[in-house]
Design an enzyme around this catalytic site. Structure first.
Site, PDB file in Angstrom:
ATOM      1  N   LEU A  43       0.854  -1.185   0.000  1.00  0.00           N
ATOM      2  CA  LEU A  43       0.000   0.000   0.000  1.00  0.00           C
ATOM      3  C   LEU A  43       0.888   1.231   0.000  1.00  0.00           C
ATOM      4  O   LEU A  43       2.089   1.160   0.278  1.00  0.00           O
ATOM      5  CB  LEU A  43      -0.911  -0.001   1.228  1.00  0.00           C
ATOM      6  CG  LEU A  43      -1.960  -1.118   1.289  1.00  0.00           C
ATOM      7  CD1 LEU A  43      -2.727  -1.031   2.608  1.00  0.00           C
ATOM      8  CD2 LEU A  43      -2.921  -1.038   0.110  1.00  0.00           C
ATOM      9  N   SER A  44       0.289   2.375  -0.280  1.00  0.00           N
ATOM     10  CA  SER A  44       1.097   3.597  -0.311  1.00  0.00           C
ATOM     11  C   SER A  44       1.729   3.862   1.050  1.00  0.00           C
ATOM     12  O   SER A  44       2.855   4.360   1.129  1.00  0.00           O
ATOM     13  CB  SER A  44       0.254   4.795  -0.742  1.00  0.00           C
ATOM     14  OG  SER A  44      -0.857   4.984   0.118  1.00  0.00           O
ATOM     15  N   GLU A  45       1.026   3.528   2.149  1.00  0.00           N
ATOM     16  CA  GLU A  45       1.603   3.638   3.489  1.00  0.00           C
ATOM     17  C   GLU A  45       1.085   2.545   4.408  1.00  0.00           C
ATOM     18  O   GLU A  45      -0.057   2.089   4.287  1.00  0.00           O
ATOM     19  CB  GLU A  45       1.290   5.001   4.135  1.00  0.00           C
ATOM     20  CG  GLU A  45       2.125   6.157   3.624  1.00  0.00           C
ATOM     21  CD  GLU A  45       1.441   6.935   2.525  1.00  0.00           C
ATOM     22  OE1 GLU A  45       2.083   7.793   1.916  1.00  0.00           O
ATOM     23  OE2 GLU A  45       0.241   6.659   2.275  1.00  0.00           O
ATOM     24  N   THR A  46       1.966   2.138   5.310  1.00  0.00           N
ATOM     25  CA  THR A  46       1.639   1.243   6.418  1.00  0.00           C
ATOM     26  C   THR A  46       2.135   1.905   7.688  1.00  0.00           C
ATOM     27  O   THR A  46       3.235   2.473   7.703  1.00  0.00           O
ATOM     28  CB  THR A  46       2.320  -0.128   6.246  1.00  0.00           C
ATOM     29  OG1 THR A  46       1.838  -0.744   5.052  1.00  0.00           O
ATOM     30  CG2 THR A  46       2.043  -1.039   7.422  1.00  0.00           C
ATOM     31  N   HIS A  75      -3.348  10.829   5.116  1.00  0.00           N
ATOM     32  CA  HIS A  75      -4.359   9.777   5.282  1.00  0.00           C
ATOM     33  C   HIS A  75      -3.909   8.709   6.275  1.00  0.00           C
ATOM     34  O   HIS A  75      -4.745   8.170   7.019  1.00  0.00           O
ATOM     35  CB  HIS A  75      -4.794   9.210   3.907  1.00  0.00           C
ATOM     36  CG  HIS A  75      -4.092   7.998   3.434  1.00  0.00           C
ATOM     37  ND1 HIS A  75      -2.898   8.047   2.739  1.00  0.00           N
ATOM     38  CD2 HIS A  75      -4.416   6.683   3.541  1.00  0.00           C
ATOM     39  CE1 HIS A  75      -2.529   6.819   2.441  1.00  0.00           C
ATOM     40  NE2 HIS A  75      -3.422   5.967   2.906  1.00  0.00           N
TER      41      HIS A  75
END
Length: 273
Positions: A43-46, A75
């Site tokens: 994902l774009s961020e974790t 987000h």
């Protein structure tokens, strides 16, 4: 086993916003373990929730993309807070992250974070303006204005004439530029602004982020500070990707800019480690 959630952010409808993976109770994980898991989620961020180290903070979060750690991202901030609350009816939470202490509040349209200070702002030079136009595949005179709007990730903000011009973009570039683009909708449109955000992917291409809290925060600070926009306003993002994100911008009398939106739990469970 550690508690794990995936939260969709800037939406009230599951799978139409921007997802973030959240590992709760991440104490004891090494940097390498965090990086490896973030790369695996893809994902774009974790994010990884840890005990706070600064007075006044409710929790500490570390934010990883598949390739690097970020001091702040929008987000993931709202998604992590949603997961940490676990249904608590708290009106205000303080998050500790690489950018410092971030206040998060319940607002009419969901959770909202206080925009962190800009690390870099102001006019860009003509050479960078030309690079931005080339990267976006447009003529330079189509750029209404452009500014540095960096609150950590390195954003450059580009303002186009209208939402249609934003939606018509088809950029392909590999330059080291994180570009956020905005254009106003006509009165009575689905939102006040259309927003898109791009980052280099390599090989002459770029990737588009579905809904970007950090860029919307710095964009709002620019638009409101320059008098180009008035709060409250709503930005739509993710349209070109089949998403339906909504970012709600408001401000306080002291000038604090709040960036908010809906948050929805899509996956809950446990991960090993």
């Amino acid at each position: 086993m550690r508690e794990f959630q995936q939260i969709d952010v800037f939406t009230t409808e599951p799978f139409r916003g921007n997802p973030v993976a959240v590992v709760l109770d991440a104490e004891g994980l090494s940097d390498e373990e965090m990086r490896r898991f973030a790369a695996w989620t893809n994902l774009s961020e974790t994010t990884f929730v840890l005990p706070p180290t600064r007075p006044g903070a409710d929790y500490r979060v570390r934010i990883f993309t598949p390739g690097e750690e970020l001091p702040f991202a929008g987000h993931p901030t709202l998604g992590t807070c949603h997961a940490w609350l676990r249904g608590q009816e708290r009106d205000e939470v303080v998050q500790e992250c690489g950018a410092g202490l971030i206040s998060i509040r319940r607002r009419e349209n969901g959770l909202a974070f206080a925009a962190p200070p800009l690390l870099r702002s102001g006019d860009i030079d003509p050479e960078l303006r030309e690079r931005l136009a080339r990267a976006l595949g447009i003529d330079g005179d189509e750029i209404v204005d452009a500014q540095w709007a960096d609150n950590g990730p390195g954003w450059v903000a580009v303002l186009l004439a209208d939402a249609e011009a934003v939606l018509s973009l088809a950029p392909a570039y590999s330059e080291d530029l994180k570009i956020g683009v905005a254009g106003p909708h006509p009165a009575g449109g689905p939102a006040d602004y259309e927003v898109r955000a791009f980052a280099p992917l390599g090989g002459g291409s770029c990737t588009e982020d579905p809904v970007t809290g950090s860029f919307n925060a710095s964009l709002a600070q620019w638009l409101l500070g320059s008098g180009r926009a008035q709060a409250p306003y709503t930005a739509r993002q993710g349209t070109a990707l089949g998403r339906n994100g909504r970012v709600h911008i408001s401000n306080d009398d002291d000038g604090t800019v709040w960036v908010g939106g809906g948050t929805v739990t899509c996956i809950t469970g446990e991960v090993t480690g």
